[in-house]
Design an enzyme around this catalytic site. Sequence first.
Site, PDB file in Angstrom:
ATOM      1  N   HIS A 117     -40.299  13.805  51.837  1.00  0.00           N
ATOM      2  CA  HIS A 117     -40.258  14.068  53.273  1.00  0.00           C
ATOM      3  C   HIS A 117     -39.228  13.176  53.970  1.00  0.00           C
ATOM      4  CE1 HIS A 117     -44.383  15.564  52.258  1.00  0.00           C
ATOM      5  NE2 HIS A 117     -43.881  16.575  52.937  1.00  0.00           N
TER       6      HIS A 117
ATOM      7  N   ASN B 204     -40.945  21.666  51.968  1.00  0.00           N
ATOM      8  CA  ASN B 204     -41.261  22.392  50.748  1.00  0.00           C
ATOM      9  C   ASN B 204     -39.984  22.830  50.038  1.00  0.00           C
ATOM     10  OD1 ASN B 204     -44.137  22.383  50.756  1.00  0.00           O
ATOM     11  ND2 ASN B 204     -44.137  23.962  52.345  1.00  0.00           N
TER      12      ASN B 204
ATOM     13  N   THR C 154     -26.905 -35.112  50.416  1.00  0.00           N
ATOM     14  CA  THR C 154     -27.911 -35.237  49.370  1.00  0.00           C
ATOM     15  C   THR C 154     -27.326 -34.877  48.020  1.00  0.00           C
ATOM     16  OG1 THR C 154     -28.614 -32.924  49.556  1.00  0.00           O
ATOM     17  CG2 THR C 154     -29.726 -34.501  50.982  1.00  0.00           C
TER      18      THR C 154
ATOM     19  N   ASP D 149     -36.720 -22.862  47.400  1.00  0.00           N
ATOM     20  CA  ASP D 149     -36.325 -24.016  48.221  1.00  0.00           C
ATOM     21  C   ASP D 149     -37.421 -24.309  49.251  1.00  0.00           C
ATOM     22  OD1 ASP D 149     -34.915 -25.956  49.657  1.00  0.00           O
ATOM     23  OD2 ASP D 149     -33.015 -24.900  49.382  1.00  0.00           O
TER      24      ASP D 149
ATOM     25  N   HIS E  62     -26.451  17.022  54.435  1.00  0.00           N
ATOM     26  CA  HIS E  62     -27.615  16.667  55.247  1.00  0.00           C
ATOM     27  C   HIS E  62     -28.811  16.273  54.375  1.00  0.00           C
ATOM     28  CE1 HIS E  62     -25.626  17.616  58.946  1.00  0.00           C
ATOM     29  NE2 HIS E  62     -25.324  18.825  58.522  1.00  0.00           N
TER      30      HIS E  62
ATOM     31  N   ARG F 281     -37.092 -32.718  44.311  1.00  0.00           N
ATOM     32  CA  ARG F 281     -37.965 -31.886  45.153  1.00  0.00           C
ATOM     33  C   ARG F 281     -38.259 -32.568  46.487  1.00  0.00           C
ATOM     34  NH1 ARG F 281     -42.703 -28.543  42.150  1.00  0.00           N
ATOM     35  NH2 ARG F 281     -41.412 -27.235  40.803  1.00  0.00           N
TER      36      ARG F 281
ATOM     37  N   ARG G 267     -46.481  16.078  41.044  1.00  0.00           N
ATOM     38  CA  ARG G 267     -45.922  16.626  42.282  1.00  0.00           C
ATOM     39  C   ARG G 267     -44.749  15.774  42.739  1.00  0.00           C
ATOM     40  NH1 ARG G 267     -49.753  16.513  47.424  1.00  0.00           N
ATOM     41  NH2 ARG G 267     -48.856  14.421  47.628  1.00  0.00           N
TER      42      ARG G 267
ATOM     43  N   ARG H 131     -43.915  27.488  51.701  1.00  0.00           N
ATOM     44  CA  ARG H 131     -43.282  27.559  50.380  1.00  0.00           C
ATOM     45  C   ARG H 131     -42.689  28.951  50.121  1.00  0.00           C
ATOM     46  NH1 ARG H 131     -43.111  23.812  46.978  1.00  0.00           N
ATOM     47  NH2 ARG H 131     -44.602  22.670  48.248  1.00  0.00           N
TER      48      ARG H 131
ATOM     49  N   TYR I 282     -22.590   3.936  64.814  1.00  0.00           N
ATOM     50  CA  TYR I 282     -23.819   4.433  65.436  1.00  0.00           C
ATOM     51  C   TYR I 282     -24.738   4.940  64.341  1.00  0.00           C
ATOM     52  CZ  TYR I 282     -21.117   8.814  65.073  1.00  0.00           C
ATOM     53  OH  TYR I 282     -20.358   9.859  64.640  1.00  0.00           O
TER      54      TYR I 282
END
Length: 529
Positions: free
Chosen positions: A529, A423, A37, A128, A281, A67, A525, A443, A219
């Site tokens: 987590h 905390n 094409t 596309d 960590h 198109r 705040r 805390r 891993y």
Amino acid sequence: MSTLRPIVRALLSVSDKTGLVDFARTLAGYGVELVSTGGTAKTLKEAGLKVRDVSELTGFPEMMDGRVKTLHPKVHGGLLAIRGNAEHEGAMSDHGILPIDLLVVNLYPFEEVLRRGADYDEMVENIDIGGPAMIRAASKNHADITVVVEPEDYETVLADMAALEGATSHKLRKRLAAKAFARTGAYDAAISGWFADVLEEDAPSFRAVGGRLRQALRYGENPHQKAAFYALPVPRAGVATARQLQGKELSYNNINDTDAAFELVAEFDPAKTAACVIVKHANPCGVAQGAGLADAYRRALACDSTSAFGGIVAVNRPLDAEAAAEIVKIFTEVIIAPEASEEAIALIAAKKNLRLLLTGGLPDPRAEGLTVKSVAGGLLVQTRDHIVADDLDFKVVTRRAPSAAELADLRFAFKVAKHVKSNTIVYAKNGATVGIGAGQMSRVDAARIAARKAEDAAHETGASAPATRGSVVASDAFFPFADGLLVAAEAGATAVVQPGGSVRDDEVIKAADDAGLAMVFTGVRHFRH
């Protein structure tokens, strides 16, 4: 019944022309008829290859600015017809549909256009339609059709054909079909994500997330877990965009910790200050500003030199030789920086296992975007925590206002607290952390642990008193009771920054006043987590 499928006719329609001519020339050497094409056909013809235009196949010209060219029964019939099925083959014969054995399609560069921030009309034009339709058709019929969606698989297909006298195996076709479905899925995810941003939809009815493999990992967090690293269509500057100059392959934990370190160090404007972050960590164990990177590193290391062993180091400026020489004095897993001098690179090269990542820039801490976390049976999706401490109005709530020096340290400490697992309590003095309490259920325990860290550091260095004496303290969320604040006061902190908003704010403010502390509320705040 043989599962080998000889390649007799190939339809090629690609946006990325990398390796196209050589691949098509090898196909032609097997006697494969080439159908193509637009620009792809033009490229092949200019290379001297015999190409049949798709309009000859369909009997319709390309129209509507290209198109409409492959959305036709003679294309999709050739891709979807099941070989050996009498009804299908009869329909092909009745309607003059020729079988297509190999489909080579890569899509309009929507993700590339997205990365450079194109306007709305250009984005839409790069969605596309025909490509994904053909890819899905060929992939569904992979029992008979070979589908290729990126140039890196050309050699794989040719190797199969060379081994099987111009045919491909069912094993390869199945693997390529799986990849093709994943490719269209990631492509549609990029489009739907862009539309959600344009429409400012915080919770669209469907949320698709897709990425491209950046690295297969040995891993996951633990050896019994399998893992891989994927880059988003528009990745933030960081691990996903970094080039690794040396060292062992990054692990899952390396990537996670390095990302945490680099996101935190990006909070510090390199035009204003040198900054260094040491992470272990996923939590910072030392953060500091300095006159230069070496000074910032030494000050960050002093916060918790024990935890820094085997950690990740991130800096916000190009790594220089002086800083590199300091960092390599102890075992470090990864160094990540925007750039590095040749002298620094040479120094690090002596540590063959130390990974050095250069990103080319810092992520914008103010940029919005999404974070995604899996839970059982679902995904939690939220916008990034893009609030920056430098942009906040600190409201003084105690009788005593913080001094200019205290205020500077309060902003510094609140930047750090944003990136510590909740905390969180962070003690800081003179632009460096001196105690960090991370990830505690209480805390008050976070405040105690951070103070104890400072005591340990003082003992290690022979200091007469822990560095929390005369420090400031930051809390990622409000103090629900005065007890945590009082632990900070006992540790020697003189000023406090916290979001405020507790039903006991008055009690906590009174405790601060009684202890002679200055305290400010941010109204923001930073749970993490």
